[in-house]
Motif scaffolding. Structure first.
Motif, PDB file in Angstrom:
ATOM      1  N   ILE A 229       6.178   0.558   5.790  1.00  0.00           N
ATOM      2  CA  ILE A 229       6.754   1.923   5.641  1.00  0.00           C
ATOM      3  C   ILE A 229       8.023   2.183   5.342  1.00  0.00           C
ATOM      4  O   ILE A 229       8.505   1.717   5.779  1.00  0.00           O
ATOM      5  CB  ILE A 229       6.429   2.982   7.276  1.00  0.00           C
ATOM      6  CG1 ILE A 229       7.360   2.701   8.529  1.00  0.00           C
ATOM      7  CG2 ILE A 229       4.541   2.575   7.453  1.00  0.00           C
ATOM      8  CD1 ILE A 229       6.719   3.364   9.341  1.00  0.00           C
ATOM      9  N   GLY A 249      -0.828  -2.317   5.495  1.00  0.00           N
ATOM     10  CA  GLY A 249      -0.902  -1.426   5.262  1.00  0.00           C
ATOM     11  C   GLY A 249       0.474  -0.822   4.294  1.00  0.00           C
ATOM     12  O   GLY A 249       1.603  -1.506   4.872  1.00  0.00           O
ATOM     13  N   ALA A 251       2.920   2.558   3.415  1.00  0.00           N
ATOM     14  CA  ALA A 251       3.039   3.928   3.466  1.00  0.00           C
ATOM     15  C   ALA A 251       4.172   4.060   2.850  1.00  0.00           C
ATOM     16  O   ALA A 251       5.505   4.204   3.390  1.00  0.00           O
ATOM     17  CB  ALA A 251       2.455   4.845   4.534  1.00  0.00           C
ATOM     18  N   SER A 252       4.700   5.582   2.972  1.00  0.00           N
ATOM     19  CA  SER A 252       5.225   6.207   3.078  1.00  0.00           C
ATOM     20  C   SER A 252       6.809   5.257   1.921  1.00  0.00           C
ATOM     21  O   SER A 252       7.884   4.800   1.999  1.00  0.00           O
ATOM     22  CB  SER A 252       6.287   7.007   3.749  1.00  0.00           C
ATOM     23  OG  SER A 252       6.997   5.973   4.799  1.00  0.00           O
ATOM     24  N   ASN A 272      -4.387  -0.789   2.619  1.00  0.00           N
ATOM     25  CA  ASN A 272      -4.605   0.806   3.052  1.00  0.00           C
ATOM     26  C   ASN A 272      -3.115   1.150   2.653  1.00  0.00           C
ATOM     27  O   ASN A 272      -2.304   1.143   3.264  1.00  0.00           O
ATOM     28  CB  ASN A 272      -4.623   1.223   4.440  1.00  0.00           C
ATOM     29  CG  ASN A 272      -4.765   2.566   4.509  1.00  0.00           C
ATOM     30  OD1 ASN A 272      -4.156   3.335   4.402  1.00  0.00           O
ATOM     31  ND2 ASN A 272      -6.039   2.730   5.602  1.00  0.00           N
ATOM     32  N   GLN A 274      -1.128   4.372   1.159  1.00  0.00           N
ATOM     33  CA  GLN A 274      -0.997   5.604   1.039  1.00  0.00           C
ATOM     34  C   GLN A 274       0.138   6.490   0.947  1.00  0.00           C
ATOM     35  O   GLN A 274       1.186   5.549   0.946  1.00  0.00           O
ATOM     36  CB  GLN A 274      -1.861   6.585   2.798  1.00  0.00           C
ATOM     37  CG  GLN A 274      -0.842   6.052   3.407  1.00  0.00           C
ATOM     38  CD  GLN A 274      -2.481   6.183   5.361  1.00  0.00           C
ATOM     39  OE1 GLN A 274      -1.651   7.385   5.161  1.00  0.00           O
ATOM     40  NE2 GLN A 274      -2.888   5.268   5.619  1.00  0.00           N
ATOM     41  N   SER A 275       0.763   7.428   0.620  1.00  0.00           N
ATOM     42  CA  SER A 275       1.731   8.410   0.676  1.00  0.00           C
ATOM     43  C   SER A 275       2.884   7.996   0.065  1.00  0.00           C
ATOM     44  O   SER A 275       3.576   7.357   0.717  1.00  0.00           O
ATOM     45  CB  SER A 275       1.954   8.286   2.438  1.00  0.00           C
ATOM     46  OG  SER A 275       2.132   6.931   3.452  1.00  0.00           O
ATOM     47  N   ALA A 277       3.203   5.122  -1.708  1.00  0.00           N
ATOM     48  CA  ALA A 277       3.588   3.398  -1.167  1.00  0.00           C
ATOM     49  C   ALA A 277       2.557   3.125  -2.308  1.00  0.00           C
ATOM     50  O   ALA A 277       2.051   3.125  -2.899  1.00  0.00           O
ATOM     51  CB  ALA A 277       2.696   3.245  -0.190  1.00  0.00           C
ATOM     52  N   SER A 296      -6.947   3.058  -1.320  1.00  0.00           N
ATOM     53  CA  SER A 296      -5.679   3.797  -2.003  1.00  0.00           C
ATOM     54  C   SER A 296      -5.842   5.738  -1.480  1.00  0.00           C
ATOM     55  O   SER A 296      -7.184   6.165  -2.382  1.00  0.00           O
ATOM     56  CB  SER A 296      -5.890   3.656  -3.330  1.00  0.00           C
ATOM     57  OG  SER A 296      -4.989   4.621  -3.904  1.00  0.00           O
ATOM     58  N   GLY A 300      -0.920   7.283  -2.641  1.00  0.00           N
ATOM     59  CA  GLY A 300      -0.852   5.847  -2.888  1.00  0.00           C
ATOM     60  C   GLY A 300      -1.502   4.812  -4.332  1.00  0.00           C
ATOM     61  O   GLY A 300      -1.878   5.254  -5.179  1.00  0.00           O
TER      62      GLY A 300
END
Length: 568
Positions: A229, A249, A251-252, A272, A274-275, A277, A296, A300
C-alpha cells in the motif's frame, strides 16, 4: 588478546558472582572481552559497552537473564551474545543503542513490550533464535535475521521502519496479532520464510516501502497473505499463499512485480488490486478462490501475463472504474463467469482460453464500460460465451465459442463489435441481439447450432458483413419484432430450416443461400431479458424459447433476481 571472565552464581576461584560484576571488570581495559557464564538465573539488567562476547557455556537456554520490569540487555559497541535467554516486561527487553549486536541461539521473552529494538544507525544480527510475544523493531537501522522463530507477537512480529534495511531468511513467524513483517518507508528482503496465523496481512509494505519476497510459504492468515500500500514497491517470486482472505493485495498507488506465485483456497480473492494501484503479475496461479480469482476495482490497473485460474467462483473481475490487461491466461472449472467487466471499467483480454465455465464474458454498466478480447477461446460453457448488457461496449477479435448454449449476445443498450468470430456447436443461438442493442460483425461464422445462427429481437440493430451460417437447425438468421439491420455478402447453408426469416426491416445484399428466405413479422415471447447474479455469472435470455437454465442450485426456481455484481 581477548580478556576472559567467568561468571557463576555458585562462586569459585576467580569467578564473578553475577554478570554485571564481570562487565564492570571489563571496563577500561581497552580490549575485547569474553564472558563465559555458568548455568543459572540472573536477576539483573545488563549494560554492555565495547567489544564483548557473552556466552552460556552449558549451552542455549542454560542461562536466564530476567528483569520484572524494563530492559534485560542494553548494548553500546560490538556485542555478541550466544545461548542466553533474556526476559523482560513492559519495555524493551533487548536494545541496541549504538554499534552492532549479534544474538545467536538466544531466546527473548517479551511480555507487554518490545523484544528487540535496533536504534538508528545500528546493525543487529539475530540468528538461530526464538522470540516470544514481543516485536522485533528496526528503526533506521540495519538487520539480518536468519533461521529464527517468532511466536505470538502482540502486534507485528518484525517491523522495519524509517529507513531501515533488513534481511530475513529461513525463519518462521506464527500467530502475530497484526502483521508478520511490516515494512514502512524502509527496505526488507524476506526469503525462504514460513508465516502463519497472523491477524492481518502476513507481509505488509506501506509508505513508500520496498519489499522483496522470495520462496516463502504463507498460510492460515486472517488478512492478506501479502499487501502493498501507499506507493510501495517490490517483488514477490516463487511464493505460495494458502487460506488467506486475499492472496496478495495492492492499494493506494502501490506497484509490485509478482512472478511464479501460487494463491490457493483464498477465502475472498487471489489477486486484489484497487485504489490507483498497479502491479505486474507473471505466470501466477490462483486455485479455488472463494469469490474472485483476480480482482481490479476502484482505479486498480494490474497487468497479468501468463498463468492459470482453476476452480472457484469468478475468474477475472474488473469493476467500479478498474482497469486491467490480461494475457496468456488459462481459466477452467469455475462455478461462475470467467471474465467480468462492470461499472465504468475497462478490461483487455488477449490469448485467454476458458474451459468448462458457466459463462465466458459478461459486461454491464455505462458507456465507459468496455471489454476488448483478442485471440480468446471459450469451450464447454454452460450458458453464454459473451453477454454484453447495459450500455457497455465489447469488441471481439478472433474469438471462438465452442460447445455451449449461446455464443455471442448483446442486450439492452449495449454494443458488440465482432471481427473474425467463430461459433460452433451451440444449442440455442450463435449471435443474438435484443433490446435496443447494436451488433456489428465482420467475418462471423456460425456452424452447427440447434437454434438460429443470428437473431435480432425487440428494437436491436444487426449489421453483418461476410458472415457464414451453416447447419443452423431453425434458421440462418431471424429478425423479429422491430429489429433491423443488414446482411452483406453473407451465406446460409445446410440441409434444413429457413435461410432468413425477417420482418422487412433488413437489407439483404448479395445473400447466398439455397434455403427459403421468408418475410414475416414474428414476435418473441417476453421473458425476463436479463438475470444477473452477483458473481455467479449471467443467466442469458433473449430470443431463446423453451429453455430453462440454472446452476449452483438443488432445484430450479423460475423467478427474476437482480444484483449489481460489484463484489469485493
Amino acid at each position: 588478546m581477548v580478556a576472559r571472565f567467568f561468571v557463576s552464581p555458585h562462586g569459585g576461584r576467580r569467578a564473578h558472582p553475577d554478570i554485571t560484576s564481570a562487565l564492570r571488570a571489563t571496563a577500561g581495559r581497552g580490549r575485547a572481552a569474553l564472558i563465559e557464564i555458568a548455568a543459572g538465573r540472573y536477576e539483573e539488567a545488563l549494560t554492555v559497552q565495547g567489544e564483548v562476547r557473552l556466552v552460556a557455556i552449558e549451552g542455549p537456554g542454560s542461562v536466564v537473564v530476567s528483569r520484572p520490569r524494563g530492559a534485560a540487555l542494553d548494548t553500546f559497541g560490538s556485542v555478541h551474545v550466544h545461548g542466553l535467554t533474556l526476559t523482560g516486561r513492559d519495555g524493551d527487553v533487548v536494545e541496541c543503542h549504538a554499534g552492532t549486536l549479534t544474538l545467536e541461539h538466544c531466546e527473548i521473552r517479551a511480555h507487554n513490550g518490545v523484544a528487540l529494538n535496533a536504534r538508528p544507525n545500528t546493525f543487529v544480527t539475530l540468528r538461530d533464535s526464538v522470540v516470544l510475544h514481543g516485536r522485533t523493531l528496526f528503526t533506521g537501522s540495519g538487520g539480518l535475521v536468519e533461521r529464527c522463530r517468532f511466536t505470538g507477537a502482540a502486534d507485528n512480529a518484525i517491523a522495519a521502519i524509517d529507513g531501515a534495511h533488513l534481511t530475513v531468511r529461513g525463519s518462521r513467524i506464527e500467530d502475530s496479532r497484526i502483521h508478520g513483517v511490516r515494512v514502512r518507508d524502509a527496505h526488507a528482503e524476506v526469503t525462504g520464510c514460513e508465516l502463519t496465523g497472523t491477524g492481518k496481512a502476513a507481509l505488509m509494505a506501506d509508505t513508500r516501502a520496498e519489499l522483496i519476497v522470495t520462496e516463502c510459504a504463507i498460510g492460515g492468515v486472517h488478512g492478506e497473505g501479502i499487501m502493498f500500500i501507499e506507493q510501495s514497491r517490490g517483488s514477490v517470486d516463487d511464493t505460495r499463499v494458502t487460506d488467506a482472505q486475499h492472496g496478495i493485495g495492492a492499494a493506494s498507488g502501490a506497484d509490485p512485480v509478482v512472478r511464479r506465485c501460487v494463491f490457493t483456497q483464498c477465502r475472498d480473492t487471489g489477486i486484489n488490486v484497487q485504489s490507483s494501484a498497479r502491479g505486474r503479475f507473471e505466470d501466477c496461479q490462483v486455485v479455488d478462490a472463494g469469490n474472485v480469482a483476480v480482482f481490479s476495482t476502484r482505479g486498480g490497473a494490474p497487468e497479468v501475463h501468463g498463468g492459470r485460474i482453476t476452480g472457484g467462483n469468478v475468474g477475472i473481475a474488473v469493476t467500479e472504474g478498474g482497469r486491467g490487461r490480461f494475457t496468456r491466461i488459462g481459466i477452467q472449472d469455475l462455478t461462475g463467469t470467467a471474465l467480468r467487466v462492470r461499472s465504468g471499467s475497462r478490461g483487455v483480454f488477449e490469448q485467454v482460453q476458458v474451459d468448462r465455465c458457466p459463462s465466458g464474458l459478461d459486461t454491464a454498466g455505462d458507456g465507459g464500460t468496455t471489454a476488448d478480447l483478442s485471440d480468446v477461446v471459450f469451450r464447454d460453457f454452460g450458458i453464454a460465451a459473451v453477454t454484453a448488457l447495459g450500455q457497455s461496449r465489447v469488441t471481439l477479435r478472433n474469438v471462438t465459442a465452442e460447445r455451449g448454449t449461446a455464443g455471442f449476445g448483446v442486450g439492452e443498450e449495449a454494443q458488440l463489435l465482432i471481427h473474425d468470430g467463430h461459433v460452433t456447436a451451440v444449442r440455442a443461438g450463435g449471435a443474438v441481439a435484443y433490446g435496443t442493442a447494436r451488433l456489428v460483425a465482420r467475418n462471423l461464422t456460425v456452424d452447427g447450432t440447434a437454434g438460429t445462427g443470428l437473431c435480432g429481437s425487440h428494437s436491436a440493430y444487426l449489421d453483418v458483413t461476410d458472415g457464414a451460417f451453416t447447419d443452423c437447425a431453425t434458421a440462418g438468421a431471424v429478425f423479429a419484432d422491430e429489429s433491423a439491420g443488414r446482411l452483406v455478402e453473407c451465406s446460409v447453408s445446410g440441409t434444413g430450416g429457413t435461410g432468413v426469416l425477417h420482418n422487412g426491416r433488413v437489407d439483404l445484399v448479395s445473400l447466398r443461400t439455397s434455403l427459403p428466405v421468408v418475410r414475416k413479422t414474428v414476435r418473441t415471447v417476453e421473458v425476463a431479458p436479463t438475470i444477473i447474479h452477483q458473481y455467479d455469472g449471467p443467466v442469458f435470455h433473449g430470443p431463446v424459447h423453451g429453455v430453462q437454465l440454472a446452476w449452483n442450485n438443488d432445484h430450479v426456481v423460475q423467478q427474476q433476481t437482480e444484483g449489481d455484481g460489484s463484489g469485493s
